[in-house]
Design a protein around this motif. Sequence first.
Motif, PDB file in Angstrom:
ATOM      1  N   GLN A  24      61.945  55.445  53.306  1.00  0.00           N
ATOM      2  CA  GLN A  24      62.493  56.189  54.443  1.00  0.00           C
ATOM      3  C   GLN A  24      61.537  56.166  55.636  1.00  0.00           C
ATOM      4  O   GLN A  24      61.953  56.077  56.791  1.00  0.00           O
ATOM      5  CB  GLN A  24      62.794  57.624  54.013  1.00  0.00           C
ATOM      6  CG  GLN A  24      63.920  57.729  53.015  1.00  0.00           C
ATOM      7  CD  GLN A  24      63.896  59.014  52.221  1.00  0.00           C
ATOM      8  OE1 GLN A  24      63.075  59.908  52.485  1.00  0.00           O
ATOM      9  NE2 GLN A  24      64.776  59.137  51.245  1.00  0.00           N
ATOM     10  N   THR A  25      60.254  56.218  55.330  1.00  0.00           N
ATOM     11  CA  THR A  25      59.254  56.154  56.399  1.00  0.00           C
ATOM     12  C   THR A  25      59.329  54.821  57.131  1.00  0.00           C
ATOM     13  O   THR A  25      59.318  54.777  58.373  1.00  0.00           O
ATOM     14  CB  THR A  25      57.844  56.348  55.811  1.00  0.00           C
ATOM     15  OG1 THR A  25      57.750  57.666  55.246  1.00  0.00           O
ATOM     16  CG2 THR A  25      56.786  56.183  56.884  1.00  0.00           C
ATOM     17  N   PHE A  26      59.426  53.724  56.377  1.00  0.00           N
ATOM     18  CA  PHE A  26      59.524  52.407  57.015  1.00  0.00           C
ATOM     19  C   PHE A  26      60.854  52.247  57.757  1.00  0.00           C
ATOM     20  O   PHE A  26      60.916  51.573  58.785  1.00  0.00           O
ATOM     21  CB  PHE A  26      59.345  51.300  55.979  1.00  0.00           C
ATOM     22  CG  PHE A  26      57.909  51.070  55.595  1.00  0.00           C
ATOM     23  CD1 PHE A  26      56.999  50.592  56.528  1.00  0.00           C
ATOM     24  CD2 PHE A  26      57.455  51.349  54.310  1.00  0.00           C
ATOM     25  CE1 PHE A  26      55.667  50.381  56.191  1.00  0.00           C
ATOM     26  CE2 PHE A  26      56.127  51.145  53.966  1.00  0.00           C
ATOM     27  CZ  PHE A  26      55.234  50.663  54.909  1.00  0.00           C
ATOM     28  N   THR A  27      61.903  52.875  57.250  1.00  0.00           N
ATOM     29  CA  THR A  27      63.179  52.845  57.958  1.00  0.00           C
ATOM     30  C   THR A  27      63.063  53.549  59.308  1.00  0.00           C
ATOM     31  O   THR A  27      63.556  53.054  60.334  1.00  0.00           O
ATOM     32  CB  THR A  27      64.280  53.522  57.121  1.00  0.00           C
ATOM     33  OG1 THR A  27      64.441  52.804  55.895  1.00  0.00           O
ATOM     34  CG2 THR A  27      65.611  53.537  57.872  1.00  0.00           C
ATOM     35  N   MET A  28      62.401  54.706  59.321  1.00  0.00           N
ATOM     36  CA  MET A  28      62.209  55.433  60.580  1.00  0.00           C
ATOM     37  C   MET A  28      61.284  54.666  61.515  1.00  0.00           C
ATOM     38  O   MET A  28      61.463  54.692  62.742  1.00  0.00           O
ATOM     39  CB  MET A  28      61.653  56.830  60.291  1.00  0.00           C
ATOM     40  CG  MET A  28      62.561  57.712  59.440  1.00  0.00           C
ATOM     41  SD  MET A  28      64.234  57.873  60.093  1.00  0.00           S
ATOM     42  CE  MET A  28      63.903  58.666  61.666  1.00  0.00           C
ATOM     43  N   ALA A  29      60.299  53.967  60.947  1.00  0.00           N
ATOM     44  CA  ALA A  29      59.413  53.144  61.784  1.00  0.00           C
ATOM     45  C   ALA A  29      60.213  52.014  62.438  1.00  0.00           C
ATOM     46  O   ALA A  29      60.040  51.724  63.631  1.00  0.00           O
ATOM     47  CB  ALA A  29      58.273  52.578  60.945  1.00  0.00           C
ATOM     48  N   ALA A 117      59.012  61.783  56.854  1.00  0.00           N
ATOM     49  CA  ALA A 117      59.387  60.404  57.171  1.00  0.00           C
ATOM     50  C   ALA A 117      59.529  60.141  58.673  1.00  0.00           C
ATOM     51  O   ALA A 117      59.017  59.137  59.173  1.00  0.00           O
ATOM     52  CB  ALA A 117      60.674  60.013  56.439  1.00  0.00           C
ATOM     53  N   GLY A 121      56.835  57.732  60.216  1.00  0.00           N
ATOM     54  CA  GLY A 121      57.502  56.528  60.716  1.00  0.00           C
ATOM     55  C   GLY A 121      57.190  56.275  62.173  1.00  0.00           C
ATOM     56  O   GLY A 121      56.942  55.138  62.579  1.00  0.00           O
ATOM     57  N   THR A 124      53.578  55.033  62.442  1.00  0.00           N
ATOM     58  CA  THR A 124      53.492  53.658  61.949  1.00  0.00           C
ATOM     59  C   THR A 124      54.019  52.671  62.982  1.00  0.00           C
ATOM     60  O   THR A 124      53.406  51.624  63.246  1.00  0.00           O
ATOM     61  CB  THR A 124      54.285  53.508  60.642  1.00  0.00           C
ATOM     62  OG1 THR A 124      53.769  54.428  59.669  1.00  0.00           O
ATOM     63  CG2 THR A 124      54.171  52.096  60.099  1.00  0.00           C
TER      64      THR A 124
END
Length: 269
Positions: A24-29, A117, A121, A124
């Motif tokens: 989810q973090t990478f999705t928000m990034a 997230a 994100g 990141t």
Amino acid sequence: MTATTVTAPVTGSGRVPPLAGLRQTFTMAWRSLVAVKHNPLELVDYSITPIMFVFLFTYVLGGQMAGSPDAYLKYALPGIIVQNTLFMTVYTAMALNTDLTKGVFDRLRSLPIARSAPLIGRITADLAKHVWAMLLMIGLGLALGFRITGGFGGFLLGALLLVVFAAAVSWSAVLIGMLAGDAEKVQAFAFTLIFPITFTSSAFVVVDTMPGWLQAWSDVNPVTHLSDAFRGLLVGGPVAEPVLWSLVWAAGIALVFYPLAMRAYRAKV
């Protein structure tokens, strides 16, 4: 009659497994990165402004500061990149403040995602933008005559050091973004802090040329340590001590501002 079991959906306040939270973090990034194409003005901040810094410092100040633009570029480019890296952390604060005031976090709160997230994100994604701006400035510097005599390994270590320091400073930006009333106040407050810190360091001038009382501050200024470390890794010079102090400053900044920023974030979200 058949009983039906209804499973309640996980809300933003629920517990999310670590791997799911990471995805989810990478999705928000990624959301933050692709937003650039819908807001071309961000390209000015992350591309045009760094180019402008290099040209202005090299060709306006170079002759006065070092006798020629070429000579000054060899000294100042690492400092210009450090300055730009610190200034770009302000955009993190402004973006978070805008998301907060426009209710973006209110909408994200209802989604089955980790509460951290959106914040992690954003940081990141902004670190990726830091790397882009740094590579752009290095590329321009090479085109203008700058040479990395420290080798590819020195460049990679310097880039990693900048990212680590930017990540630490980002937590202070998060705190400012959470506490400020609007994006304009974020910008005014952050720039008021960054300008004197950067210009009283070794980023643009040799510390020995400063008055004695100012040298005392510059010698402990974190921007001085970071500029000296980055310069040493790129073109040679003392490396061990400035790198060590840069990491100490980064750790100290993170230890102070991370808990404060997360407390302010949880209070808002």
